[in-house]
Write an enzyme that holds these catalytic residues in place. Structure first.
Site, PDB file in Angstrom:
ATOM      1  N   TRP A  29      58.106  22.994  52.789  1.00  0.00           N
ATOM      2  CA  TRP A  29      57.575  22.079  51.773  1.00  0.00           C
ATOM      3  C   TRP A  29      56.303  22.691  51.210  1.00  0.00           C
ATOM      4  O   TRP A  29      55.498  23.236  51.984  1.00  0.00           O
ATOM      5  CB  TRP A  29      57.255  20.744  52.442  1.00  0.00           C
ATOM      6  CG  TRP A  29      56.709  19.661  51.554  1.00  0.00           C
ATOM      7  CD1 TRP A  29      57.424  18.696  50.925  1.00  0.00           C
ATOM      8  CD2 TRP A  29      55.342  19.414  51.215  1.00  0.00           C
ATOM      9  NE1 TRP A  29      56.597  17.866  50.221  1.00  0.00           N
ATOM     10  CE2 TRP A  29      55.293  18.285  50.377  1.00  0.00           C
ATOM     11  CE3 TRP A  29      54.135  20.053  51.521  1.00  0.00           C
ATOM     12  CZ2 TRP A  29      54.120  17.778  49.854  1.00  0.00           C
ATOM     13  CZ3 TRP A  29      52.947  19.550  51.002  1.00  0.00           C
ATOM     14  CH2 TRP A  29      52.943  18.428  50.182  1.00  0.00           C
ATOM     15  N   SER A  96      58.429  25.938  58.474  1.00  0.00           N
ATOM     16  CA  SER A  96      57.703  24.692  58.308  1.00  0.00           C
ATOM     17  C   SER A  96      58.648  23.490  58.425  1.00  0.00           C
ATOM     18  O   SER A  96      59.288  23.320  59.443  1.00  0.00           O
ATOM     19  CB  SER A  96      56.932  24.706  56.995  1.00  0.00           C
ATOM     20  OG  SER A  96      55.952  23.693  56.951  1.00  0.00           O
ATOM     21  N   MET A  97      58.783  22.672  57.382  1.00  0.00           N
ATOM     22  CA  MET A  97      59.668  21.518  57.510  1.00  0.00           C
ATOM     23  C   MET A  97      61.117  21.945  57.680  1.00  0.00           C
ATOM     24  O   MET A  97      61.956  21.161  58.138  1.00  0.00           O
ATOM     25  CB  MET A  97      59.501  20.549  56.345  1.00  0.00           C
ATOM     26  CG  MET A  97      60.197  20.881  55.053  1.00  0.00           C
ATOM     27  SD  MET A  97      60.192  19.462  53.877  1.00  0.00           S
ATOM     28  CE  MET A  97      61.329  18.309  54.643  1.00  0.00           C
ATOM     29  N   ASP A 225      46.817  28.287  62.065  1.00  0.00           N
ATOM     30  CA  ASP A 225      47.560  27.442  61.133  1.00  0.00           C
ATOM     31  C   ASP A 225      46.907  26.059  61.086  1.00  0.00           C
ATOM     32  O   ASP A 225      46.973  25.301  62.048  1.00  0.00           O
ATOM     33  CB  ASP A 225      49.006  27.335  61.602  1.00  0.00           C
ATOM     34  CG  ASP A 225      49.915  26.647  60.600  1.00  0.00           C
ATOM     35  OD1 ASP A 225      49.411  25.882  59.766  1.00  0.00           O
ATOM     36  OD2 ASP A 225      51.141  26.869  60.665  1.00  0.00           O
ATOM     37  N   HIS A 254      49.261  29.329  57.908  1.00  0.00           N
ATOM     38  CA  HIS A 254      50.607  28.761  57.852  1.00  0.00           C
ATOM     39  C   HIS A 254      51.613  29.706  57.189  1.00  0.00           C
ATOM     40  O   HIS A 254      52.691  29.944  57.717  1.00  0.00           O
ATOM     41  CB  HIS A 254      50.550  27.433  57.092  1.00  0.00           C
ATOM     42  CG  HIS A 254      51.813  26.639  57.170  1.00  0.00           C
ATOM     43  ND1 HIS A 254      52.396  26.258  58.360  1.00  0.00           N
ATOM     44  CD2 HIS A 254      52.604  26.134  56.180  1.00  0.00           C
ATOM     45  CE1 HIS A 254      53.491  25.559  58.115  1.00  0.00           C
ATOM     46  NE2 HIS A 254      53.641  25.465  56.803  1.00  0.00           N
TER      47      HIS A 254
END
Length: 297
Positions: A29, A96-97, A225, A254
């Protein structure tokens, strides 16, 4: 291809490069499949079939009114695997997501046909700070994100990607052009999908899904992160999944797919080829220390 239809009629943009064992890459995202391009290209040149798709609501995929929950996201992934004939000896890589899609897919659809999985800067197992998850992110943080996007999404995303990539007064891990590219990817998504997808990754508890990680699992996460803190996510997965291998990227933010692109490609390629990814940072630190104490090395 490039469009496939999911079970609820949503059209998803899918691309496939190369020949060989399938590797399906799931973006984070608020990006789209193009964020994986350098990794996809490298995997295709290394003998893999790299597949990536735009999550519903993002990039070139449809923006339906609903379906922005992880059960639906996992079903979308299942439909992508079926449409691309990637149902045997397939690897899943989630950033990530995107890690959440993998967790929910494994618990909802099973691991048959899945050879291995990799979680990169992933939100799994649980992002929210609660009494039983003290290392998580406070709910106020997500509330502020929502408010910022409602007031001025373009401005919010401009600031968001600086933290995403670890850009500060004295640090510039990525170019200004990379920041602009990510901003452009983010602005291709609809506002409603962006908000609802953020709610999904902020509130979904994947801890019940962890027992479904029965295949070789690689966890890659930056120790600095700030977007998805490692203690609540990467390290928690490594503790809960005994066979999972964690590779920590010391000092990285990140967006490791851009800040340490070559290292990520190497670690993923090694893992996907059946070679264990190595935690190279201790060796790098040792070399640096030796150079500082003995400048003639």
């Amino acid at each position: 291809m490039p469009m496939i239809e999911t079970r609820d009629g949503t059209q998803l943009y899918v691309k496939s490069w190369g020949q060989g064992p399938a590797v399906v890459l799931i973006h984070g995202w608020p990006l789209n499949a193009d964020s994986w391009d350098p990794v996809m290209n490298a995997l295709a040149e290394s003998g893999f079939r790299a597949i990536a798709y735009d999550r519903r609501g993002f990039g070139r995929s449809d923006q339906p009114d609903g379906g922005y929950d992880y059960d639906t996201f996992a079903d979308d992934l299942a439909d992508v695997l079926k449409a691309t004939d990637a149902q045997s000896d397939t690897a899943l890589v989630g950033f990530s997501m995107g890690g959440g899609e993998i967790a929910r897919y494994l618990s909802r659809h099973g691991a048959q046909g899945i050879a291995r999985v990799a979680l990169v800067s992933s939100v799994v197992p649980y992002m929210a700070k609660t009494d039983d998850n003290p290392d998580g992110v406070p709910s106020d943080t997500f509330d502020q994100m929502t408010q910022g996007m409602l007031e001025d999404r373009a401005k919010f995303m401009g600031q968001f990607f600086k933290e995403f990539y670890g850009v500060g007064l004295l640090t510039q891990p990525v170019s200004d052009e990379q920041l602009k590219l990510s901003w452009t990817h983010a602005m291709q998504a609809g506002l409603k999908p962006t908000l609802l997808a953020a709610k999904a990754f902020a509130t979904t508890d994947f801890r019940p899904d962890l027992p479904s990680f029965t295949v070789p699992t690689l966890v890659i996460h930056g120790t600095s992160d700030k977007t998805v803190p490692i203690d609540a996510t990467g390290r928690a997965v490594a503790k809960a999944v005994p066979h999972a291998q964690i590779v920590e990227y010391s000092g990285e933010p990140h967006g490791v797919f851009a800040t340490v692109q070559e290292r990520l490609i190497t670690d993923l390629t090694d893992f996907l080829s059946g070679r264990p990814a190595e935690d190279r940072q201790p060796a790098i630190d040792a070399i640096t220390a030796e150079m500082l104490t003995n400048p003639h090395v």
